[in-house]
Design an enzyme around this catalytic site. Structure first.
Site, PDB file in Angstrom:
ATOM      1  N   GLN A   1      -7.718  -7.316   1.676  1.00 16.49           N
ATOM      2  CA  GLN A   1      -6.351  -7.674   1.306  1.00 16.49           C
ATOM      3  C   GLN A   1      -6.327  -8.318  -0.071  1.00 16.49           C
ATOM      4  OE1 GLN A   1      -4.940 -10.058   4.584  1.00 16.49           O
ATOM      5  NE2 GLN A   1      -4.506  -8.277   5.860  1.00 16.49           N
TER       6      GLN A   1
ATOM      7  N   ASP B   1     -11.602  -6.286  12.524  1.00 15.24           N
ATOM      8  CA  ASP B   1     -10.541  -6.356  13.542  1.00 15.24           C
ATOM      9  C   ASP B   1     -11.044  -5.963  14.935  1.00 15.24           C
ATOM     10  OD1 ASP B   1      -8.712  -7.213  11.659  1.00 15.24           O
ATOM     11  OD2 ASP B   1      -8.160  -5.179  11.100  1.00 15.24           O
TER      12      ASP B   1
ATOM     13  N   GLY C   1       0.261  -9.639   7.726  1.00 14.62           N
ATOM     14  CA  GLY C   1      -0.606 -10.301   6.757  1.00 14.62           C
ATOM     15  C   GLY C   1      -0.940  -9.396   5.578  1.00 14.62           C
TER      16      GLY C   1
ATOM     17  N   LYS D   1      -2.817   1.511  10.197  1.00 10.72           N
ATOM     18  CA  LYS D   1      -1.909   0.462   9.731  1.00 10.72           C
ATOM     19  C   LYS D   1      -2.198   0.111   8.266  1.00 10.72           C
ATOM     20  CE  LYS D   1      -2.040  -3.812  11.711  1.00 10.72           C
ATOM     21  NZ  LYS D   1      -2.076  -4.893  10.710  1.00 10.72           N
ATOM     22  N   SER D   2      -3.469  -0.066   7.946  1.00 12.03           N
ATOM     23  CA  SER D   2      -3.826  -0.450   6.563  1.00 12.03           C
ATOM     24  C   SER D   2      -3.372   0.615   5.573  1.00 12.03           C
ATOM     25  CB  SER D   2      -5.346  -0.611   6.437  1.00 12.03           C
ATOM     26  OG  SER D   2      -5.773  -1.718   7.154  1.00 12.03           O
TER      27      SER D   2
ATOM     28  N   LYS E   1      -6.975 -14.970  11.098  1.00  7.63           N
ATOM     29  CA  LYS E   1      -6.229 -13.754  11.439  1.00  7.63           C
ATOM     30  C   LYS E   1      -4.906 -14.129  12.121  1.00  7.63           C
ATOM     31  CE  LYS E   1      -9.286 -11.113   9.658  1.00  7.63           C
ATOM     32  NZ  LYS E   1      -8.974 -10.500   8.363  1.00  7.63           N
TER      33      LYS E   1
END
Ligand code: S3P
Length: 433
Positions: free
Chosen positions: A168, A321, A93, A21-22, A348
């Site tokens: 992030q 995570d 996010g 995902k990242s 989160k």
């Protein structure tokens, strides 16, 4: 949607976890910032990363779905278009924190960003502060929440010490640094996932790391490779890995999983707790050159008796995570497991300290929240019961794994939240039973 998960007699088979995902978010955003088209293969097809494709389309990038992957034609670094409507990031996010880095340098243009109820509860002052220091203007609800507006300005490079180890925030500053005047230096309190740095190094950007400092020089253009292939997500794979560690008699082979050392904390912790996991983890990078590739390996997992452990602050960003799964595994290890320096979990998709403590106690475990983490006293097994996902994809999947490993099964309310990062989760798990 409510689902009752029966205890599993074993977890057995092979799994290819969904795309990371990242890296998917970053690949799409950087492709949108590039001048030349980029083919992204194995892009994550999930709610969060779909939001990113919609956002970059609103900003003027062309996204074409082809059989071999996604062809993205970007606008170039300084030419993001102003969308007619606000950009809706949904639950993502990563998207709402990275995108303003690019938009902050679009001089004379103004962008509005918003998201779902969970996004509106998560602070964005952590990106607004460094972007302000670079010269950007951000006007946020109550000074720190979405919806907010980014007014593009002429940016100047800064020397910034990150108050928290957040990939992030680091990535947001890296994107702004590309369009700023002069170099930007970011100091990290602890290393966090480094996908942005790798992709930028692979796009010809002058970027280097020395100890805890990353320096980025501005550029006129991103020269991404013609094709970017996204590896499997270790954070998604971690759910099946935890199930295989917890259900006696299990044997799981996760194929082609990312083993980037900034993402391998969960496997290191599980091994320390006694899990038998054979894989070829990347070794921690030395100072200097930033790797351009994302290493992958098979991960071979067998169930084993577990012992408690302590997870300290420096390990937290490398497993951030997966910490809910560490807490679940701790219920099966006799004695006290502590997770420290993890206050970030409260920010989160849900307050994951409270969500995990509530879930584990409702299932017959013994868990307690601390200010910056949690303590679990394991008894060797878990009864089962009811878990509320509360709209958090990782809590939904935690409930399913708990059900597989429990004595009596678990009812998971809101299991559909898994689609945010792992739409095929239930089918993949069913195939392993
Ligand atoms: C992410 C970084 C982590 C992580 C999130 C994805 C990223 O957040 O929890 O799921 O893609 O950079 P922080 O960097 O804020 O810790």
């Amino acid at each position: 949607m409510k689902l009752f998960v029966e205890p599993a007699s074993r977890i057995k088979g092979r799994l290819t976890a969904p795309a990371d995902k990242s890296i998917s978010h970053r690949a799409a955003i950087l492709a949108a910032m590039a001048d030349e088209p980029v083919l992204i293969t194995n892009y994550l097809d999930a709610a969060d990363t779909l939001s990113t494709l919609e956002a970059i389309t609103q900003l003027g990038a062309l996204v074409e779905r082809r059989s071999e992957g996604l062809m993205i034609r970007g606008t170039g670094l300084r030419n993001a278009q102003v969308p007619e409507a606000a950009i809706d990031v949904g639950n993502a996010g990563t998207l709402i924190r990275l995108l303003p880095g690019w938009l902050a340098g679009q001089q004379g243009s103004s962008f509005e960003l918003d998201g779902d109820a969970s996004i509106r509860r998560r602070p964005i002052d952590r990106i607004a502060e460094p972007l302000h220091l670079m010269g950007a203007e951000i006007t946020a609800t109550e000074k720190r929440f979405a919806p907010f507006t980014v007014d593009g300005q002429k940016l100047t490079g800064i020397d910034y010490l990150l108050p928290v180890a957040s990939a992030q925030v680091k990535s947001c500053i890296c994107l702004a640094a590309l369009i700023a005047e002069g170099p930007t230096t970011i100091t990290e309190p602890q290393p966090s996932r480094d996908h942005t740095e790798r992709l930028l190094a692979g796009a010809g950007v002058k970027i280097s790391r020395e100890r805890d400092q990353i320096t980025i020089f501005p550029t006129d253009e991103l020269s991404l490779p013609d094709q970017l292939d996204i590896p499997s997500d270790p954070s998604s794979a971690a759910f099946a890995i935890a199930a295989a560690v917890l259900v006696p008699g299990s044997r799981l082979l996760v194929e082609n999983c990312s083993v980037n050392w900034t993402r391998s904390g969960f496997i290191e912790i599980a091994k320390r707790m006694g899990a038998v996991i054979i894989t070829d983890l990347e070794t921690r990078s030395k100072d200097g050159a930033i790797a351009q590739n994302e290493p992958v390996s098979d991960v071979d997992v067998t169930a084993g008796p577990l012992k408690p452990t302590t997870v300290k602050a420096d390990e937290v960003p490398l497993a951030v995570d997966e910490l809910p799964l560490v807490a679940l595994m701790a219920c099966f290890a006799e004695g006290e497991t502590r997770i420290e320096g993890a206050a970030e979990l409260r920010l989160k998709e849900s307050d994951r300290i409270d969500a995990v403590v509530t879930a584990l106690n409702d299932l017959g475990g013994e868990a307690e929240a601390t200010d910056d983490g949690l303590v679990v006293v394991g008894s060797g097994s878990l009864r089962g019961g009811h878990v509320e996902a509360g709209g958090d994809h990782r809590i939904a999947m935690l409930g399913v794994v708990a059900g597989l490993a429990s004595r009596e099964g678990v009812e998971v309310e809101g299991v559909e939240a898994a689609a945010v990062s792992y739409p095929n989760f239930l089918d993949d798990i069913a195939a392993l039973r």
